[in-house]
Design a protein around this motif. Structure first.
Motif, PDB file in Angstrom:
ATOM      1  N   ALA A  50      35.241  37.826  32.055  1.00 42.60           N
ATOM      2  CA  ALA A  50      36.456  38.339  31.417  1.00 42.60           C
ATOM      3  C   ALA A  50      36.180  38.680  29.950  1.00 42.60           C
ATOM      4  O   ALA A  50      36.653  39.712  29.447  1.00 42.60           O
ATOM      5  N   LEU A  51      35.409  37.859  29.257  1.00 39.25           N
ATOM      6  CA  LEU A  51      35.071  38.138  27.860  1.00 39.25           C
ATOM      7  C   LEU A  51      34.223  39.410  27.743  1.00 39.25           C
ATOM      8  O   LEU A  51      34.407  40.203  26.817  1.00 39.25           O
ATOM      9  N   GLY A  57      36.290  46.797  26.752  1.00 39.05           N
ATOM     10  CA  GLY A  57      37.566  47.511  26.731  1.00 39.05           C
ATOM     11  C   GLY A  57      38.197  47.689  28.102  1.00 39.05           C
ATOM     12  O   GLY A  57      39.115  48.482  28.254  1.00 39.05           O
ATOM     13  N   THR A  58      37.716  46.951  29.099  1.00 41.16           N
ATOM     14  CA  THR A  58      38.264  47.095  30.453  1.00 41.16           C
ATOM     15  C   THR A  58      39.063  45.878  30.903  1.00 41.16           C
ATOM     16  O   THR A  58      39.570  45.865  32.022  1.00 41.16           O
ATOM     17  N   TYR A  59      39.198  44.876  30.032  1.00 38.22           N
ATOM     18  CA  TYR A  59      39.976  43.688  30.395  1.00 38.22           C
ATOM     19  C   TYR A  59      41.431  44.086  30.629  1.00 38.22           C
ATOM     20  O   TYR A  59      41.981  44.921  29.926  1.00 38.22           O
ATOM     21  N   GLY A  60      42.036  43.485  31.637  1.00 36.46           N
ATOM     22  CA  GLY A  60      43.441  43.765  31.921  1.00 36.46           C
ATOM     23  C   GLY A  60      43.655  44.907  32.888  1.00 36.46           C
ATOM     24  O   GLY A  60      44.788  45.306  33.134  1.00 36.46           O
ATOM     25  N   THR A  61      42.547  45.431  33.420  1.00 33.31           N
ATOM     26  CA  THR A  61      42.656  46.478  34.433  1.00 33.31           C
ATOM     27  C   THR A  61      41.948  46.015  35.706  1.00 33.31           C
ATOM     28  O   THR A  61      41.012  45.217  35.656  1.00 33.31           O
ATOM     29  N   CYS A  62      42.407  46.527  36.825  1.00 36.64           N
ATOM     30  CA  CYS A  62      41.814  46.191  38.114  1.00 36.64           C
ATOM     31  C   CYS A  62      40.392  46.761  38.177  1.00 36.64           C
ATOM     32  O   CYS A  62      40.171  47.923  37.820  1.00 36.64           O
TER      33      CYS A  62
END
Length: 87
Positions: A50-51, A57-62
């Motif tokens: 996750a880090l 810049g892709t955290y929070g997306t499927c």
């Protein structure tokens, strides 16, 4: 005068640790719970992933369809990788 003999080491070295300052002292510790260790290592790997996604810049997306993850899903499981449709 004779000094007393040091205490005998434990039968299973995994169940005790020595004191570096006083090598004659051995303290007992609980046996290692391997199932718990595996679980914690997996959780750590998820957090590290996750880090890395945060840095990319892709955290929070499927990871499958790239749609934004539901806020409640991220609150419940911050290291989640997929949306509800791809669970």
């Amino acid at each position: 005068m004779d000094e007393p003999a040091p205490p005998a080491p434990p039968a299973d070295p995994a169940e005790a640790v020595g004191d570096a300052d006083e090598p004659g002292i051995v303290t007992a510790r609980a046996p290692i719970d391997l199932d718990r260790l595996v679980s914690v290592e997996a959780e750590l790997a998820d957090v590290e992933h996750a880090l890395a996604r945060l840095d990319a810049g892709t955290y929070g997306t499927c990871e499958i369809c790239t749609t934004p993850l539901e806020e409640g899903r991220l609150i419940e499981a911050p290291a989640t990788r997929t949306c509800g449709a791809h669970t």
